[in-house]
Design an enzyme around this catalytic site. Structure first.
Site, PDB file in Angstrom:
ATOM      1  N   HIS A  67      -9.990   7.383  55.968  1.00  0.00           N
ATOM      2  CA  HIS A  67      -9.622   7.000  54.612  1.00  0.00           C
ATOM      3  C   HIS A  67     -10.724   6.145  53.995  1.00  0.00           C
ATOM      4  O   HIS A  67     -11.747   5.884  54.620  1.00  0.00           O
ATOM      5  CB  HIS A  67      -8.291   6.244  54.611  1.00  0.00           C
ATOM      6  CG  HIS A  67      -8.303   4.991  55.441  1.00  0.00           C
ATOM      7  ND1 HIS A  67      -7.974   4.988  56.776  1.00  0.00           N
ATOM      8  CD2 HIS A  67      -8.640   3.707  55.143  1.00  0.00           C
ATOM      9  CE1 HIS A  67      -8.086   3.757  57.261  1.00  0.00           C
ATOM     10  NE2 HIS A  67      -8.499   2.967  56.283  1.00  0.00           N
ATOM     11  N   TYR A  84      -6.722   4.630  50.728  1.00  0.00           N
ATOM     12  CA  TYR A  84      -6.171   5.923  50.321  1.00  0.00           C
ATOM     13  C   TYR A  84      -6.921   7.034  51.040  1.00  0.00           C
ATOM     14  O   TYR A  84      -8.107   6.903  51.337  1.00  0.00           O
ATOM     15  CB  TYR A  84      -6.292   6.139  48.806  1.00  0.00           C
ATOM     16  CG  TYR A  84      -5.380   5.259  47.991  1.00  0.00           C
ATOM     17  CD1 TYR A  84      -4.066   5.627  47.719  1.00  0.00           C
ATOM     18  CD2 TYR A  84      -5.831   4.042  47.492  1.00  0.00           C
ATOM     19  CE1 TYR A  84      -3.223   4.809  46.970  1.00  0.00           C
ATOM     20  CE2 TYR A  84      -4.990   3.218  46.738  1.00  0.00           C
ATOM     21  CZ  TYR A  84      -3.696   3.606  46.487  1.00  0.00           C
ATOM     22  OH  TYR A  84      -2.874   2.797  45.752  1.00  0.00           O
ATOM     23  N   THR A  85      -6.221   8.140  51.285  1.00  0.00           N
ATOM     24  CA  THR A  85      -6.831   9.321  51.895  1.00  0.00           C
ATOM     25  C   THR A  85      -6.908  10.435  50.858  1.00  0.00           C
ATOM     26  O   THR A  85      -5.870  10.833  50.309  1.00  0.00           O
ATOM     27  CB  THR A  85      -6.003   9.819  53.096  1.00  0.00           C
ATOM     28  OG1 THR A  85      -5.853   8.773  54.045  1.00  0.00           O
ATOM     29  CG2 THR A  85      -6.681  11.004  53.767  1.00  0.00           C
ATOM     30  N   CYS A 239       2.534   8.738  60.262  1.00  0.00           N
ATOM     31  CA  CYS A 239       2.091   7.942  59.122  1.00  0.00           C
ATOM     32  C   CYS A 239       3.230   7.866  58.120  1.00  0.00           C
ATOM     33  O   CYS A 239       3.689   8.885  57.604  1.00  0.00           O
ATOM     34  CB  CYS A 239       0.856   8.566  58.467  1.00  0.00           C
ATOM     35  SG  CYS A 239       0.123   7.517  57.191  1.00  0.00           S
TER      36      CYS A 239
END
Length: 265
Positions: A67, A84-85, A239
């Protein structure tokens, strides 16, 4: 091989070659700014943000499953940094995309809510402990909740779009309502295109009438049914919100998955 797959393979080869000479745009120590060129509202509180890289042939330089840190300002004007990814891969040359759920009280959510095309986002990376090599496991189980789908989707795309990678993927994706499901069209397309290697099981806490997926919270029984059984050549990725991650770790431990068979983003 169809034209689309051939094109994808060519893009992957170009990306690998560019990364080999250190051509990624990200810097792990310094924030860099990228221009927002397109914003698409996906629901009342979710939008897809497309950011241009410096040139049409630039690539981000983000390893699979990692990320980056995004910097913005909250409603009080104070700086906030959050990971954030992207939903794109390095084979998506010239741009990257973020699918963002904007929460009413979220500090970084405020920044994204205010962003308009032409604005810039400060980004630093890559970051993360996840390291992936094609074929490192026979199969992945994935336990995702809410926005925790983004690293799972990125990993799934990378595996399925690589013709040399035969890894199977079993995704269990939990949300509160049907409207909360992020990337559903993209996930369903992967399931249709790679039906023998990718399956997704949706779980809703408040399902609509006639819902035929899972109901409630992700249970041990759901994991047993929809994820690969404990084995040295599988791994379960998880996740989601902290309470879900904690509950999933307990379920996995009870089912006999060792710490080596588990990874939390």
């Amino acid at each position: 091989m169809d034209n689309l797959q051939a094109h994808r393979m060519e893009m992957v080869s170009i990306a690998v070659a560019l990364l080999a000479i250190g051509a990624g745009c990200l810097d792990p120590e310094t924030f860099k700014e990228f221009k927002l060129v397109k914003r698409v509202e996906l629901s009342h509180n979710v939008a897809k943000f497309t950011f241009a890289l410096p040139t049409p042939s630039s690539l981000l330089g983000l390893p699979i499953g990692q990320h980056m840190s995004c910097r913005g300002k909250d409603s009080l004007g104070e700086q906030v940094i959050k990971p954030y990814t992207p939903t794109t891969l390095d084979s998506d040359i010239g741009y990257f995309e973020l699918v963002i759920k904007m929460y009413p009280q979220g500090r970084m959510s405020h920044h994204f809510r205010q962003m308009r095309e032409g604005d810039y986002l400060a980004v630093k990376g890559p970051k993360g402990r996840f390291k992936y090599q094609p074929g490192q496991v026979r199969a992945f189980g994935m336990l995702a909740g809410g926005t925790g789908i983004t690293p799972m989707y990125q990993v799934a795309r990378a595996i399925l779009e690589n013709p040399d990678d035969k890894t199977n993927i079993h995704l269990v994706y939990a949300n509160v309502t049907f409207e909360d499901i992020l990337l559903k069209e993209e996930l369903d397309n992967l399931a249709a295109s790679f039906s023998n290697r990718f399956n997704v099981y949706y779980v809703l806490n408040q399902p609509p009438e006639g819902w035929n997926g899972g109901i409630g919270f992700v249970s041990k029984e759901m994991i047993q049914t929809h994820c690969p059984a404990p084995a040295p050549d599988i791994q379960i990725l998880r996740c989601g919100p902290p309470p879900m991650n904690k509950a999933m770790a307990a379920h996995l431990n009870d089912l006999g998955y060792t710490s080596q068979m588990q990874f939390q983003f």
